[in-house]
Each structure stands twice: as structure tokens, then as C-alpha cells.
Write an enzyme that holds these catalytic residues in place. Structure first.
Site, PDB file in Angstrom:
ATOM      1  CG  ASP A 103      -2.101   0.925   1.059  1.00 14.98           C
ATOM      2  OD1 ASP A 103      -2.110   1.713   0.095  1.00 14.98           O
ATOM      3  OD2 ASP A 103      -3.019   0.860   1.894  1.00 14.98           O
ATOM      4  N   GLY A 104       1.210   1.711  -1.190  1.00 17.04           N
ATOM      5  CA  GLY A 104       2.088   2.865  -1.331  1.00 17.04           C
ATOM      6  C   GLY A 104       1.406   4.067  -1.952  1.00 17.04           C
ATOM      7  CE  LYS A 105      -4.268   4.749   0.083  1.00 22.10           C
ATOM      8  NZ  LYS A 105      -3.730   3.724   1.002  1.00 22.10           N
ATOM      9  NE  ARG A 106       5.907   5.222  -3.361  1.00 25.52           N
ATOM     10  CZ  ARG A 106       5.839   4.957  -2.070  1.00 25.52           C
ATOM     11  NH1 ARG A 106       4.685   5.080  -1.454  1.00 25.52           N
ATOM     12  NH2 ARG A 106       6.897   4.567  -1.389  1.00 25.52           N
ATOM     13  CB  THR A 134      -2.556   1.016  -3.470  1.00 27.13           C
ATOM     14  OG1 THR A 134      -1.544   1.543  -2.606  1.00 27.13           O
ATOM     15  CG2 THR A 134      -3.196  -0.201  -2.840  1.00 27.13           C
TER      16      THR A 134
END
Length: 309
Positions: A103-106, A134
Site C-alpha cells: 500500500d504505497g498509493k504511488r 496501490t
């Protein structure tokens, strides 16, 4: 190696549950066995504690669930030592037979997005070795394509934020454009991209390109299941954010497939919750196992995930 989608489907079928355990270690909430004797923790202290705690959680949940989701931010905030700990946690989870969704939402544009994708995505083919990642969509399609291309080449997965679980998400995601909310536009683009990436060699109806849709919006979650017909749904917001089993029922298809339901704090720190007070802090591991099994049972009772059994 089979595609991420096929590996996820197989793992869910083998474990007979879609529960996803979020690895969100927080220093102030760790059982005291990991923090005792440390009054002012250094990055090294935190890294050691987080690594030990996450490995212990993985040992408990690996026989029960198909995947875990480490939250990169909780490691990044403590610097290089903690980042090395994150790398170790990812590898440890995979060695225990779990899929790892980082879960890094890059995201970013062009070559920067490509660099994120190259560094993070792909078990055994990237430095971070994540099975999936993510990604935020709000820089547009040219920012998403590098992630999708890399994922397809490396049999990895990508989960694009569509309708997030936080209350403030509606500020932008629910804005109406051309007669429908922005999140619906994002969902339609994701579905189109997912459909284009489906493998003709697989009987699996879901692509390795998925979507994040929060449990805190049950109506929209059910709507998104109908829009995102080719996508796995990653559903945060269960447990501490208020989502319950009945709220995520709309995420699943009739076979009980098509979604993974994340629970982080509600499992990791279950020993702090009244319903698991019987375990106490000394048996925090027992509380983790009990909370995981309770979630598995709740989803089986309240959703079509029960058909996996």
C-alpha cells in the site's frame, strides 16, 4: 509464473476466505514486549520492533488468509532502517506463502511513474518485490499506463483508487462531471483498461488490474461491483473505520470471489478491543488469531464469501 489475478484467485480458494490483513505497525499501539526499555526510540529501534511484530503477525495469519497489505508510510516515517525492515517483511510474508499488496498509493507522470513501477512491482523482478501496488489515478491515464505495462510484463497487480474509505474522499471523488461523479469516470476507465488486459488463456474473469473501493460506502461499493466487472476490488474500511461484513456484501460475485477485504488495526491491535480483553496484552497473538477468525466467519455468514467453504 501465473498472473497476479490467477494467484490471488487460487490463494482465496485455498484459504476459503477473502480476508486481507493490513500490516500497519504503530509504535504507540505495539504490545509492550516490543517497546519495553525504549523511552525515545531511534529509527533502528522502531525498525527492529516493526520487523519482529510484523513477522509474528504473519506467522499467525499465514495459515488463515491469502494475502497481507503492508502500509509503506508507517515504515517510511522512520527512515532507512525501517525501510529495510519493510523489505524484510515483504520477503518474509512471501516465504510464508502469502501474496503481498504494497500500500504505497504511488503515482507521477511519465518516466517517474515508470520508475516507481520498475522499483516496486514484481515478485523477484523488482527491488521491492511486491506482488501488487496501490496507485492514485488523479494524474491521468498517461500516469497509470506505466504501472499497468510493468504489472503485465511481471505478472504483478495494480489497484487503482476509485472510491476511498475516508470521509473526506467525497470532496473530489463525488464531484459531478458530465452528469456523473468523478469516481464513476475513474471506474469506467479502470474497467476498460482491465478488460483490455484480460488473458484469453485464463478462465479467471478478473484482470490483474483492480480497484480500491471503501467499505464505508456500501451503496457505491455495490454499484462499483457492477461497473468494475473485470476487476478485483480491494476494500479498505472494515473494522476500525466502521465497515462491517454486511457493508461489503456488494463487493463479491455470486461465487464469493472478486474482492479482498482489508482489516488492519482491528486485527493487529485486537488485544486493545473490549471483545478480546480476555486475552490481555500478554496474549496479543491469541487476540490477533481470534479477530482474524471472527472476521473470516463474519464474511462467510453475511456475504457470498461463505460459498468458498
Amino acid at each position: 509464473m501465473p498472473s497476479f489475478s490467477d494467484r490471488l484467485a487460487l490463494a482465496i480458494a485455498e484459504k476459503k476466505t477473502p480476508v486481507l490483513v493490513g500490516l500497519d505497525p504503530r509504535w504507540a499501539q505495539l504490545p509492550c514486549v516490543f517497546t519495553q526499555g525504549v523511552s525515545e526510540p531511534t529509527g533502528f529501534d522502531v525498525a527492529e520492533a516493526y520487523a519482529q511484530f510484523c513477522r509474528a503477525v504473519i506467522d499467525i495469519v499465514a495459515p488463515l488468509v491469502p494475502a497481507v497489505k503492508p502500509q509503506a508510510a508507517f515504515f517510511e516515517q522512520f527512515g532507512p532502517d525501517a525501510m529495510r525492515a519493510l523489505h524484510g517483511v515483504i520477503r518474509y510474508a512471501q516465504n510464508q506463502g502469502l501474496l503481498v499488496i504494497l500500500d504505497g498509493k504511488r503515482n507521477d507522470i511519465g518516466s517517474t511513474a515508470a520508475a516507481y513501477a520498475a522499483g516496486l512491482l514484481g515478485r523477484g523482478t523488482s527491488p521491492w518485490s511486491a506482488d501488487a501496488l496501490t496507485v492514485s489515478p488523479y494524474l491521468g491515464d498517461d500516469s497509470l499506463e506505466p504501472f499497468i505495462e510493468t504489472a503485465n510484463k511481471r505478472e504483478a497487480g495494480v489497484f487503482i483508487l476509485v472510491k476511498t474509505s475516508n470521509p473526506g474522499g467525497k470532496l473530489f471523488q463525488d464531484l459531478i462531471a458530465d452528469g456523473k461523479p468523478v469516481y464513476q469516470h475513474v471506474a469506467e476507465w479502470v474497467e476498460s483498461a482491465a478488460r483490455a488486459s484480460l488473458s484469453p488463456r485464463s478462465a479467471n474473469p478478473y484482470a490483474s488490474l483492480g480497484a480500491v473501493v471503501g467499505a464505508t460506502w456500501p451503496k457505491q461499493l455495490a454499484e462499483m461491483r457492477q461497473t468494475l466487472k473485470s476487476c478485483w476490488l480491494l476494500v479498505p474500511g472494515y473494522g476500525s473505520q466502521g465497515g462491517a461484513a454486511k457493508d461489503v456484501a456488494g463487493a463479491f460475485d455470486q461465487r464469493g470471489m472478486g474482492a479482498v477485504i482489508n482489516n488492519s488495526r482491528g486485527i493487529l491491535f485486537a488485544y486493545k478491543k473490549p471483545e478480546y480483553a480476555r486475552f490481555g496484552e500478554k496474549d496479543w497473538e491469541g487476540a490477533v488469531e481470534a479477530a482474524t477468525r471472527d472476521m473470516i466467519d463474519a464474511l462467510a455468514a453475511e456475504t457470498t464469501a461463505g460459498r468458498l467453504r
